[in-house]
Design a protein around this motif. Structure first.
Motif, PDB file in Angstrom:
ATOM      1  N   THR A 153       0.791  -1.195   0.110  1.00 28.05           N
ATOM      2  CA  THR A 153       0.069   0.002   0.017  1.00 28.05           C
ATOM      3  C   THR A 153       0.802   1.247   0.002  1.00 28.05           C
ATOM      4  O   THR A 153       0.253   2.387  -0.406  1.00 28.05           O
ATOM      5  CB  THR A 153      -0.864   0.184   1.153  1.00 28.05           C
ATOM      6  OG1 THR A 153      -0.199   0.115   2.333  1.00 28.05           O
ATOM      7  CG2 THR A 153      -1.963  -1.203   1.121  1.00 28.05           C
ATOM      8  N   SER A 160       3.942  14.129   0.882  1.00 28.91           N
ATOM      9  CA  SER A 160       2.926  13.148   2.052  1.00 28.91           C
ATOM     10  C   SER A 160       2.785  13.942   3.285  1.00 28.91           C
ATOM     11  O   SER A 160       3.869  13.978   4.290  1.00 28.91           O
ATOM     12  CB  SER A 160       3.801  11.765   2.306  1.00 28.91           C
ATOM     13  OG  SER A 160       2.930  11.120   2.967  1.00 28.91           O
ATOM     14  N   ALA A 205      -3.377   5.725   3.421  1.00 26.35           N
ATOM     15  CA  ALA A 205      -3.632   5.585   2.074  1.00 26.35           C
ATOM     16  C   ALA A 205      -4.872   5.584   1.854  1.00 26.35           C
ATOM     17  O   ALA A 205      -5.764   4.474   2.100  1.00 26.35           O
ATOM     18  CB  ALA A 205      -2.869   4.200   1.391  1.00 26.35           C
ATOM     19  N   ALA A 258       0.459   3.739  -2.625  1.00 25.53           N
ATOM     20  CA  ALA A 258      -0.874   4.785  -2.498  1.00 25.53           C
ATOM     21  C   ALA A 258      -0.906   5.806  -1.261  1.00 25.53           C
ATOM     22  O   ALA A 258      -1.818   6.410  -0.921  1.00 25.53           O
ATOM     23  CB  ALA A 258      -2.214   3.858  -2.141  1.00 25.53           C
ATOM     24  N   ASN A 259       0.239   5.722  -0.822  1.00 32.46           N
ATOM     25  CA  ASN A 259       0.328   6.574   0.626  1.00 32.46           C
ATOM     26  C   ASN A 259       0.227   8.192   0.107  1.00 32.46           C
ATOM     27  O   ASN A 259       0.848   8.629  -0.895  1.00 32.46           O
ATOM     28  CB  ASN A 259       1.669   6.502   1.448  1.00 32.46           C
ATOM     29  CG  ASN A 259       2.014   7.486   2.300  1.00 32.46           C
ATOM     30  OD1 ASN A 259       2.374   8.628   1.735  1.00 32.46           O
ATOM     31  ND2 ASN A 259       1.627   7.329   3.462  1.00 32.46           N
TER      32      ASN A 259
END
Length: 919
Positions: A237, A306, A326, A240-241
């Motif tokens: 995952t 992020s 995510a 998709a962060n």
């Protein structure tokens, strides 16, 4: 002459052995031929209605032990209610849509889906489901379950589907149905969204990684040379962060480890120091999580930010206190992501394969990507540690393979919009066991919405059209029209016709100025199917009513059928579809282990019925505390079979001793009954009250134990043992003998009725051997009522004290037998030294020889004057001697009067009198 032939020994054709595997099908064939279900319904018509609504089992494969428990419990209740003053129809049902049937067809090798249209494949699914229904129906009937088997409800029928569409439409009309892109349970193996009820947990080995996200903009609270550390067990995952979540109220610390700076939760520094082998740690700064909001970090290997965001879902149970977020792959991530207007990025397709939204990993299955992502993190210097853990992880309950969280566009029912009504409805229901209320309450309290769409073929389509602008169209007019189409043609019409041909003639919409429409291709969650049964069955059928009195299913249905039925019913009617919920546990093997084919500990109902019979299986169900998990094995079933044998022998003894009894001609009055006879009727009254009360509370193990004890202790070891002397030896119409037969007849008929709901085949067989009953079947009778016994309480107290004295005497006789003083008890004379109270009781107990089953009884001085050789007990001291005289050839009692009658010199006076008066 042979004096044995002058005895009135038991006579009955009722066999000692049940031979249930062979006889039960014969009874079932008779019931089918006579349509016993219809007869019962006609007899009870006009009584108050009692509806137990059948939760539909899935139409696939042979029934298992869980099915047997469930159906037997339901049958016991319905049979009891129909004998307790109610009109109790039972309409069995089947759940017929869903993935297992699709899978069964495709795996059979006979179906090539690529060569079939959707409608053609669905037709094959329907044919398969109907064959499975026929298969299971015969197995349920073999269990002895009585119901309207010729008119069950089936979720694939036109009428059912039409009502289901109306339920959907009514919920949509109230604003509860909506479409949105959300993170849901997704099964790559099924290629479909799943509901919470379709998830089960199993152990899974997963990578466990710690990753550092480099701070690029500290927003004045960090310097920018730090890494914020996250922990995850799903490395796949990371592509998709989009953010890192921290708790606003937790304290976070900047630690310096050999020149490298990391941000983690303050309370986890010691744990992480050990976990990551940091060695010497210098704390440079401590600040609250809320101060970190909007700090920017860089994704480890993609050129995007992020940011740090705040989330109440962050805990300190594990990890670092900084949560990798995510939004496309986690429920909490999705919720917090929406709050911060993050993109709902989901770079994984329906098969679990990465799309081009995850550069560098396109075409790779998500689970295989774990290794590649970890290697990429190590390559860029962001991986702090990699280990592996085994943990409980959600799996698809059908395919048994792991699921993922995946953001997709789905249809939802908004539970939160009417949650208060749901919680109130739960309060209004009666729960068996009581903890069921708390369990369902907690599930509903936390539930936001219900994903009701599935990306499959075999199911009820979601009746939504889309306009040219992409807006969904659901109106009263379209719902009514589609429901009518389904009622006429079935839901296959949705896949056979174009959208314009499924809409009402002349339909227009502002969303489609050119009159172009398309239809939704997703189907409804199967839990929406079965959850609509209150509308499609209870409200649809004339012989049923909504709400039902009872829903009864396994405890897994708190998150399944109990839940979905409640949601749809409250949404549509404002009330629960049931007045009471009963739940049962699961079957374990004899050692308490979960059953598994690989362990070889599975108990198969069909095998049990072939070897022991359905009534043994039913008796086992009645013997356990079904509301908890229950144990079953061959050994346990054999123990039940032994208990059954004892009960059956008690019935056989009573039948044998009623061979010359006509209740219409030979019944004696209450005044003609002796005290011991009336005492047994008092005991029978107590049994009737206990059994009835237990049936009313849906507690069946107390019934099993009470009846078993009554048959083996109260009857066989006490009353019947004493009664033999009179029944066999006196002349046929002796009033004492007729009195005992009166008690036996009333007891026999009452016991048969009390046990009829539990072991119907055996009780029907017993009933067929009882002379003098008016009904052809015990199923056409009502539960027994208690009789009026004068001074019942005093009589009970008195005779329970007499039985205590008897038990002491029997103990002395048993000891004397072991010491070879006597052989059989009829060889004995007992000399009693009672207390004053015991002496008084014994003087009123009738023939003491019969009470103790000895030839002679002598009551002498008070207890404290007994000789040394006397055995001492609480109420009496006993000396056991060999009886004086000769043994009577007819009754086997020892008497000094044997030899006094020239005509019959080997008889005692009593037998001489009986014989000569009979002659």
């Amino acid at each position: 002459m042979s004096y044995k032939e002058t005895l009135l020994m038991p006579k009955t054709d009722f066999p000692m052995r049940g031979n249930l595997p062979n006889k039960e099908p014969q009874w079932q064939a008779k019931w089918d031929k006579e349509n016993i279900y219809k007869k019962v319904q006609e007899r009870t018509k006009g009584r108050p209605l009692f509806v137990l609504h059948d939760g539909p089992p899935y139409a696939n494969g042979d029934i298992h032990i869980g099915h047997a428990i469930n159906k037997v419990l339901k049958d016991i209740i319905v049979r009891y209610k129909s004998m307790r003053g109610y009109h109790a129809p039972y309409v069995p049902g089947w759940d017929t849509h869903g993935l297992p049937i699709e899978t069964a067809l495709t795996k059979s090798g006979k179906v090539d889906r690529k060569k079939l249209s959707v409608a053609e494949f669905r037709k094959l699914c329907e044919e398969y489901a109907l064959k499975q229904i026929d298969r299971q129906r015969e197995q349920f009937k073999r269990l002895g379950v009585r119901g309207d088997w010729n008119n069950p409800y089936i979720t694939l029928t036109k009428e059912y589907e039409a009502q289901q569409i109306k339920v959907f439409g009514e919920m949509a009309k109230k604003g509860y149905i909506y479409k949105d892109k959300k993170t849901v349970y997704w099964s790559p193996s099924s290629e479909s969204a799943l509901a919470e009820a379709e998830i089960e947990y199993a152990d899974k080995r997963s990578p466990s990684i710690y990753v550092g996200f480099q701070v690029t903009d500290g927003k004045g609270v960090l310097k920018g040379d730090e890494q914020i550390v996250i922990w995850t067990t799903t490395p796949w995952t990371i592509p998709a962060n989009l953010a890192i979540a921290v708790h606003p109220e937790f304290e976070y610390t900047v630690v310096n480890v050999n020149g490298k700076k990391y941000v983690v939760a303050k309370d986890l520094v010691d744990t992480l120091t050990n976990e990551l082998n940091w060695g010497n740690v210098d704390i440079e700064k401590t600040l609250l999580g809320e101060e970190l909001e909007f700090v920017e970090t860089k994704h480890p290997f993609y050129d995007r930010k992020s940011p740090v965001i705040l989330g109440e879902h962050v805990t300190l149970d594990a990890g670092t206190g900084c949560v990798h977020t995510a939004p496309g792959h986690g429920e909490d991530d999705y919720i917090v992501g929406r709050k911060y207007n993050l993109e709902i990025l989901c770079p994984v397709d329906e098969k679990g394969v990465f799309t081009d939204e995850a550069p560098g990993f396109e075409g790779i299955f998500y689970d295989k990507a774990n290794k590649l992502v970890t290697e990429k993190l190590e390559e860029v210097g962001a991986l702090l540690k990699l280990t592996f853990i085994t943990h409980s992880y959600p799996h698809d309950w059908r395919t048994k393979k792991p699921i993922i969280f995946r953001a997709t566009e789905q249809w939802f029912a908004s539970i939160k919009d009417f949650r208060d009504e749901l919680l109130q409805a739960i309060k209004d229901v009666k729960w068996y066991p009581a903890w069921g209320e708390t369990r369902l309450h907690n599930m509903v309290k936390e539930r936001e919405d219900w994903c009701i769409s599935r990306q499959r073929t075999w199911g009820v389509p979601i009746p939504v059209f889309y306009g040219e602008d992409g807006e969904p169209i659901i109106t009263d007019e379209t719902i009514e029209h589609v429901a009518n189409l389904f009622r006429k043609y079935g839901s296959n019409v949705w896949f056979e016709r174009e959208a314009k041909d499924l809409l009402p003639e002349g339909f227009t919409s502002e969303h489609s100025p050119n009159g172009e429409f398309r239809k939704e291709l997703d189907i409804m969650d199967v839990w929406f199917d079965s959850g609509s049964s209150h509308q499609a069955v209870l409200a649809e059928r004339d012989d049923l009513t909504r709400p039902a009195d009872v829903y009864l299913e396994g405890s897994d249905q708190y998150r399944g059928w109990f839940n979905s039925s409640l949601s749809t019913s409250v949404a549509v009617t404002g009330k629960a579809p049931y007045k009471a919920i009963i739940s049962h546990g699961f079957a374990l093997d004899g050692e308490g282990k979960k059953m598994s084919k690989s362990l070889g500990n599975v108990v198969i109902p069909n095998d049990v019925m072939k070897q022991l019979g359905a009534d043994i299986l039913r008796l086992w169900v009645s013997s356990v505390d079904y509301q908890a998990d229950v144990r079953v094995s061959d050994k346990i079933l054999k123990q039940i079979a032994e208990a059954y044998r004892k009960i059956r022998n008690t019935f056989r003894f009573m039948l044998g001793n009623l061979h010359d009894f006509d209740p219409h001609a030979h019944r004696v009055s209450m005044e003609e009954l002796s005290e011991i006879d009336r005492f047994m009727l008092v005991k029978l009254n107590e049994l009737i009250e206990k059994v009835t009360s237990s049936y009313e509370e849906y507690q069946f193990s107390p019934i099993y134990h009470a009846i078993h004890n009554f048959c083996t202790i109260d009857m066989s070891s006490f009353y019947l043992d004493i009664a033999k002397d009179t029944l066999y030896i006196e002349k046929a119409d002796d009033v004492r003998r007729r009195a005992i037969q009166t008690v036996l007849f009333d007891t026999l008929t009452a016991l048969v009725k009390l046990l009829a709901p539990i072991i119907p085949h055996t009780m029907e067989e017993v009933w067929s051997y009882i002379d003098g009953v008016d009904e052809d079947s015990v199923q056409l009778t009502d539960m027994p009522k208690t009789s009026e016994i004068p001074n019942a309480e005093a009589l009970k107290t008195k005779w329970e004290n007499i039985i205590s004295i008897r038990d002491e005497v029997l103990k002395a006789l048993e000891d004397a037998r072991k010491e070879k003083v006597i052989g059989k008890s009829l060889e004995a004379k007992v000399v009693l030294y009672p207390t004053n109270d015991a002496k008084s009781l014994l003087s009123e107990a009738g023939r003491l020889e019969q009470l103790f089953i000895v030839s002679q009884v002598e009551i002498t001085n008070d207890k404290d004057q007994a000789p040394n050789e006397a055995q001492s007990f609480e109420h009496v001291q006993v000396v056991v001697q060999h009886a004086e005289g000769e043994t009577c050839e007819r009754c086997w009692n020892v008497s000094n009067e044997v030899g006094k009658h020239e005509e019959h010199p080997t008889l005692c006076s009593r037998c001489f009198t009986v014989l000569t008066s009979t002659e």
